[in-house]
Each structure stands twice: as C-alpha cells, then as structure tokens.
Design an enzyme around this catalytic site. Sequence first.
Site, short mmCIF file in Angstrom:
data_model
loop_
_atom_site.label_atom_id
_atom_site.label_comp_id
_atom_site.label_asym_id
_atom_site.label_seq_id
_atom_site.Cartn_x
_atom_site.Cartn_y
_atom_site.Cartn_z
N GLU A 113 -5.48 -5.08 10.56
CA GLU A 113 -4.44 -4.08 10.75
C GLU A 113 -4.68 -3.33 12.07
O GLU A 113 -5.44 -2.34 12.10
CB GLU A 113 -4.46 -3.06 9.61
CG GLU A 113 -4.20 -3.67 8.26
CD GLU A 113 -3.61 -2.64 7.30
OE1 GLU A 113 -2.51 -2.89 6.81
OE2 GLU A 113 -4.22 -1.59 7.09
N GLU A 117 -6.70 4.61 8.13
CA GLU A 117 -6.47 6.05 7.86
C GLU A 117 -7.70 6.69 7.23
O GLU A 117 -7.98 7.86 7.47
CB GLU A 117 -5.22 6.22 6.98
CG GLU A 117 -3.95 5.93 7.77
CD GLU A 117 -2.79 5.39 6.95
OE1 GLU A 117 -2.83 5.47 5.71
OE2 GLU A 117 -1.86 4.85 7.57
N ASN A 156 0.87 -1.18 0.00
CA ASN A 156 0.00 0.00 0.00
C ASN A 156 0.90 1.23 0.00
O ASN A 156 1.51 1.55 1.02
CB ASN A 156 -0.88 -0.04 1.26
CG ASN A 156 -1.72 1.21 1.42
OD1 ASN A 156 -1.78 2.06 0.52
ND2 ASN A 156 -2.35 1.34 2.57
N TRP A 157 1.00 1.89 -1.16
CA TRP A 157 1.94 3.01 -1.27
C TRP A 157 1.40 4.29 -0.62
O TRP A 157 2.11 5.27 -0.50
CB TRP A 157 2.27 3.27 -2.76
CG TRP A 157 3.02 2.16 -3.41
CD1 TRP A 157 3.39 0.97 -2.84
CD2 TRP A 157 3.53 2.12 -4.76
NE1 TRP A 157 4.08 0.20 -3.76
CE2 TRP A 157 4.17 0.87 -4.94
CE3 TRP A 157 3.48 3.01 -5.84
CZ2 TRP A 157 4.77 0.51 -6.15
CZ3 TRP A 157 4.08 2.65 -7.05
CH2 TRP A 157 4.71 1.41 -7.20
N LYS A 158 0.14 4.28 -0.24
CA LYS A 158 -0.49 5.46 0.38
C LYS A 158 -0.25 6.69 -0.49
O LYS A 158 -0.22 6.58 -1.70
CB LYS A 158 0.02 5.63 1.82
CG LYS A 158 -0.13 4.32 2.62
CD LYS A 158 0.07 4.50 4.09
CE LYS A 158 -0.12 3.15 4.78
NZ LYS A 158 -0.04 3.23 6.23
N GLY A 205 2.82 -1.19 4.33
CA GLY A 205 2.87 0.24 4.01
C GLY A 205 4.31 0.66 3.77
O GLY A 205 4.87 0.47 2.69
N GLY A 206 4.94 1.22 4.81
CA GLY A 206 6.28 1.80 4.70
C GLY A 206 7.28 0.92 3.95
O GLY A 206 7.98 1.40 3.05
N HIS A 228 -9.51 1.30 5.06
CA HIS A 228 -8.23 1.40 5.76
C HIS A 228 -8.40 2.32 6.98
O HIS A 228 -9.17 3.28 6.92
CB HIS A 228 -7.18 1.96 4.80
CG HIS A 228 -5.80 1.89 5.37
ND1 HIS A 228 -5.33 2.81 6.29
CD2 HIS A 228 -4.79 1.01 5.18
CE1 HIS A 228 -4.10 2.48 6.64
NE2 HIS A 228 -3.74 1.39 5.98
N SER A 285 3.33 -2.46 10.34
CA SER A 285 4.77 -2.57 10.57
C SER A 285 5.35 -3.93 10.15
O SER A 285 6.25 -4.45 10.82
CB SER A 285 5.12 -2.25 12.03
OG SER A 285 4.77 -0.89 12.32
N GLY A 311 2.50 1.98 10.88
CA GLY A 311 3.47 3.07 10.77
C GLY A 311 4.20 3.37 12.06
O GLY A 311 4.87 4.40 12.18
#
Length: 252
Positions: A168, A98, A10-12, A235-236, A96, A214, A174
């Site tokens: 999640e 976020e 997920n590149w956000k 993600g990251g 998600h 993470s 993150g």
Amino acid sequence: MKRTPLLAGNWKMNGTLSEAVNLARDLFRQIGKPSGREVLVAPPFPVLTCVAAEILPAGYLLAGQNLHWEDSGAFTGEVSARMLVETGCSHVIIGHSERRQYFSETDASVAMKVGAALRANLIPIVCVGETLAERENGQTLGVIERQVRGALVNLTRSAFPSLVLAYEPVWAIGTGRVATPEQAQHVHEAIRRLVTALSDESSAAMCRILYGGSVKPDNVDDLMSQPDIDGALVGGASLKADDFARIVAFQS
Ligand code: PGA
C-alpha cells in the site's frame, strides 16, 4: 500457480453498529456468495460480532484492523488475538500505514504483532508501503525490503503459504492517486522474490500479495490483470456496497 484472489474491505474508523450491519447486509445483497474468490471485511472492533453474524454465513471472512502483541494483561484500550478469534475473525491487518504514521508503530512492533496473530491461528495481513518522498528519492524497494524483513523476522516456514502481504503506497491511500498496474507489479514482484528468499519457492508462490491505495471499480480490472497482484485491500470504496461489489466482481 493460481492463487485465489482475496478482496478485502478495510472499514477503518467508520460505521456505528446500525450502519455496519446495514452495510454488511447491502454487501450480501449485492455480492451474494462469492465463488472462486475470497471476500473479507475488517470493521471496527465494537461491531465485529454483529457483522460476523451477517457475513460469516455468506462465506465471507472477517478481520480485525489491529491487535496487541501480548495475549492478555494490563494494556488499557488494546485488543488481543484471542479476542478477535472469538468474534469470528480469521485474519488481522497489521502495520497499516495509518498505524505506523499516527500510532508510532515500527517494524519491531509489527513483528511482535505478527507473532501474536500466528500464536492464535489468525492470518496476518501485513501492510507495507513507501511514502511519496521515499518513492521520489528512489528508495521504494529498499523501504519495502526493510518493512517485509522486519515484519517477518520471526516467521517459521510453515506460516508463509497462508500469509497475506499488502503493498500500500502511502501516497495512494485515500488520495485517489492509484499506482499504475506496472508500478504495483514491479513492487509485488520484488516482494515475492524477497518472500522466496525468506522461505522457499513454493511457499512464496502460495503467499498472496494484495495491492491497496485508491482501488476503485474503474481501476481494479487493470490492477488484477498483473501476475503478482492477488487481490486488493480497499478503504474508501469498501464503504459503498455497489463499489465494493464491482471490485469483488473484477474481470482480468
Ligand atoms: P483507500 O485505502 O482505498 O481509501 O485508498 C486503502 C487502505 O488504507 O487500506
């Protein structure tokens, strides 16, 4: 039941056009054509078409990070399921944390989005997860049950086998604070039991449940060794080709 592992990045809101194309090329250089596992990336909307040209020939899958529940209309700034399909998306991330946290998404809007995705033959990747306060108050499974039931309320039985759910925990996203494999397995098992109750045993046995929060090269192997963890939503670490390649190459 052996489910094909799904490793999703997920590149956000990261990656301009040139950065996204470079990342997609680096991913292919490092991962090559995956065998026995599915690799998916979810870039921002404006770069979907260009990333599709890089990754679809390699056999990777493409996802949107969100969609609107209507098929078209006067909804400035929104993107429909059919638009995603025409860029090459086969999947879409829905709900998600976020989106729930910063854009007021609710279980009800998530359910409508799931419906829109299925109407367009997009596979939803439905995200659920508790906050730290909810975990500390012993509410984890209750929150997860409410979110899963809420999201899947209108799902017909035939949609369950291809469905993807992502557990999640909000406190792990993150933050570098990953759930232990046992904590994650405990929730994944509960989600699969719930999906069984909402559909049937064979559908629930096919439905994939990803862990997200993470996920890194140094924890993916232990997470993936759990029986109900069928992949990762990353993600990251999905923004670094070598880290994501190592995650795709997990050993369990
Ligand atoms: P993270 O994000 O890997 O950076 O924790 C996961 C996600 O939000 O899907």
